[in-house]
Scaffold this motif. Structure first.
Motif, PDB file in Angstrom:
ATOM      1  N   VAL A  10      -0.017   3.852  17.941  1.00 27.43           N
ATOM      2  CA  VAL A  10      -0.545   3.137  19.107  1.00 27.43           C
ATOM      3  C   VAL A  10       0.282   1.886  19.384  1.00 27.43           C
ATOM      4  N   LEU A  11       0.719   1.202  18.342  1.00 24.42           N
ATOM      5  CA  LEU A  11       1.483  -0.034  18.531  1.00 24.42           C
ATOM      6  C   LEU A  11       2.944   0.229  18.884  1.00 24.42           C
ATOM      7  N   PHE A  12       3.613   1.109  18.138  1.00 14.61           N
ATOM      8  CA  PHE A  12       5.014   1.424  18.391  1.00 14.61           C
ATOM      9  C   PHE A  12       5.253   2.900  18.054  1.00 14.61           C
ATOM     10  N   PRO A  13       5.071   3.778  19.031  1.00 11.93           N
ATOM     11  CA  PRO A  13       5.102   5.223  18.784  1.00 11.93           C
ATOM     12  C   PRO A  13       6.363   5.769  18.113  1.00 11.93           C
ATOM     13  N   PRO A  14       7.589   5.349  18.481  1.00  9.50           N
ATOM     14  CA  PRO A  14       8.752   5.952  17.814  1.00  9.50           C
ATOM     15  C   PRO A  14       8.816   5.682  16.310  1.00  9.50           C
ATOM     16  N   LEU A  15       8.321   4.555  15.878  1.00  7.04           N
ATOM     17  CA  LEU A  15       8.348   4.230  14.450  1.00  7.04           C
ATOM     18  C   LEU A  15       7.361   5.100  13.666  1.00  7.04           C
ATOM     19  N   ALA A  16       6.323   5.569  14.311  1.00  4.65           N
ATOM     20  CA  ALA A  16       5.324   6.383  13.623  1.00  4.65           C
ATOM     21  C   ALA A  16       5.849   7.775  13.278  1.00  4.65           C
ATOM     22  N   VAL A  17       6.844   8.265  14.023  1.00  8.54           N
ATOM     23  CA  VAL A  17       7.351   9.624  13.794  1.00  8.54           C
ATOM     24  C   VAL A  17       8.734   9.618  13.145  1.00  8.54           C
ATOM     25  N   ASP A  19       9.803  10.085  10.161  1.00 14.17           N
ATOM     26  CA  ASP A  19      10.099  11.110   9.163  1.00 14.17           C
ATOM     27  C   ASP A  19      10.032  12.524   9.721  1.00 14.17           C
ATOM     28  N   ARG A  20       9.827  12.661  11.017  1.00 14.40           N
ATOM     29  CA  ARG A  20       9.740  13.981  11.632  1.00 14.40           C
ATOM     30  C   ARG A  20      11.063  14.454  12.224  1.00 14.40           C
ATOM     31  N   GLY A  21      12.106  13.679  12.102  1.00 19.03           N
ATOM     32  CA  GLY A  21      13.416  14.096  12.569  1.00 19.03           C
ATOM     33  C   GLY A  21      13.879  13.312  13.781  1.00 19.03           C
ATOM     34  N   CYS A  22      15.173  13.413  14.026  1.00 20.19           N
ATOM     35  CA  CYS A  22      15.802  12.648  15.099  1.00 20.19           C
ATOM     36  C   CYS A  22      15.304  13.100  16.474  1.00 20.19           C
ATOM     37  N   GLY A  23      15.080  14.395  16.641  1.00 18.01           N
ATOM     38  CA  GLY A  23      14.614  14.908  17.924  1.00 18.01           C
ATOM     39  C   GLY A  23      13.253  14.356  18.307  1.00 18.01           C
ATOM     40  N   SER A  24      12.356  14.281  17.343  1.00 24.49           N
ATOM     41  CA  SER A  24      11.025  13.746  17.613  1.00 24.49           C
ATOM     42  C   SER A  24      11.087  12.270  17.976  1.00 24.49           C
ATOM     43  N   ILE A  25      11.932  11.533  17.280  1.00 27.99           N
ATOM     44  CA  ILE A  25      12.073  10.106  17.570  1.00 27.99           C
ATOM     45  C   ILE A  25      12.615   9.902  18.978  1.00 27.99           C
ATOM     46  N   LEU A  26      13.615  10.700  19.350  1.00 23.32           N
ATOM     47  CA  LEU A  26      14.202  10.556  20.686  1.00 23.32           C
ATOM     48  C   LEU A  26      13.218  10.929  21.790  1.00 23.32           C
ATOM     49  N   ILE A  27      12.461  11.989  21.582  1.00 28.10           N
ATOM     50  CA  ILE A  27      11.469  12.403  22.586  1.00 28.10           C
ATOM     51  C   ILE A  27      10.414  11.326  22.757  1.00 28.10           C
ATOM     52  N   VAL A  28       9.895  10.825  21.657  1.00 25.14           N
ATOM     53  CA  VAL A  28       8.846   9.806  21.726  1.00 25.14           C
ATOM     54  C   VAL A  28       9.405   8.508  22.300  1.00 25.14           C
ATOM     55  N   LEU A  29      10.635   8.154  21.949  1.00 24.42           N
ATOM     56  CA  LEU A  29      11.254   6.953  22.497  1.00 24.42           C
ATOM     57  C   LEU A  29      11.431   7.071  24.007  1.00 24.42           C
ATOM     58  N   LEU A  30      11.899   8.210  24.468  1.00 21.97           N
ATOM     59  CA  LEU A  30      12.072   8.425  25.900  1.00 21.97           C
ATOM     60  C   LEU A  30      10.739   8.362  26.634  1.00 21.97           C
TER      61      LEU A  30
END
Length: 53
Positions: A10-17, A19-30
Motif C-alpha cells: 500500500v505504501l510503495f508497491p514496487p518494493l513489496a514485489v 522477490d517476485r522477479g524483475c518483470g513483476s517489479i517493472l509492471i508494478v512500477l509502471l
C-alpha cells in the motif's frame, strides 16, 4: 502473504514485489507511475499468487 507485505504494497508497491522477479517489479512500477491505485492492486494480486521457483 504477511501483514508487512500488505502494508508495504500500500505504501510503495514496487518494493513489496522485489522477490517476485524483475518483470513483476517493472509492471508494478509502471502501473504505480500511471496511478497509485493500479499499482497497489497489481502488487496485491502478484503477492497473492503462489511463488514458483
Amino acid at each position: 502473504m504477511s501483514v508487512w507485505r500488505v502494508i508495504l504494497s500500500v505504501l510503495f508497491p514496487p518494493l513489496a514485489v522485489y522477490d517476485r522477479g524483475c518483470g513483476s517489479i517493472l509492471i508494478v512500477l509502471l502501473l504505480t507511475l500511471l496511478g497509485w491505485i493500479p499499482g497497489v492492486i497489481a502488487a496485491l494480486i502478484i503477492l497473492n499468487r503462489p511463488k514458483y521457483n
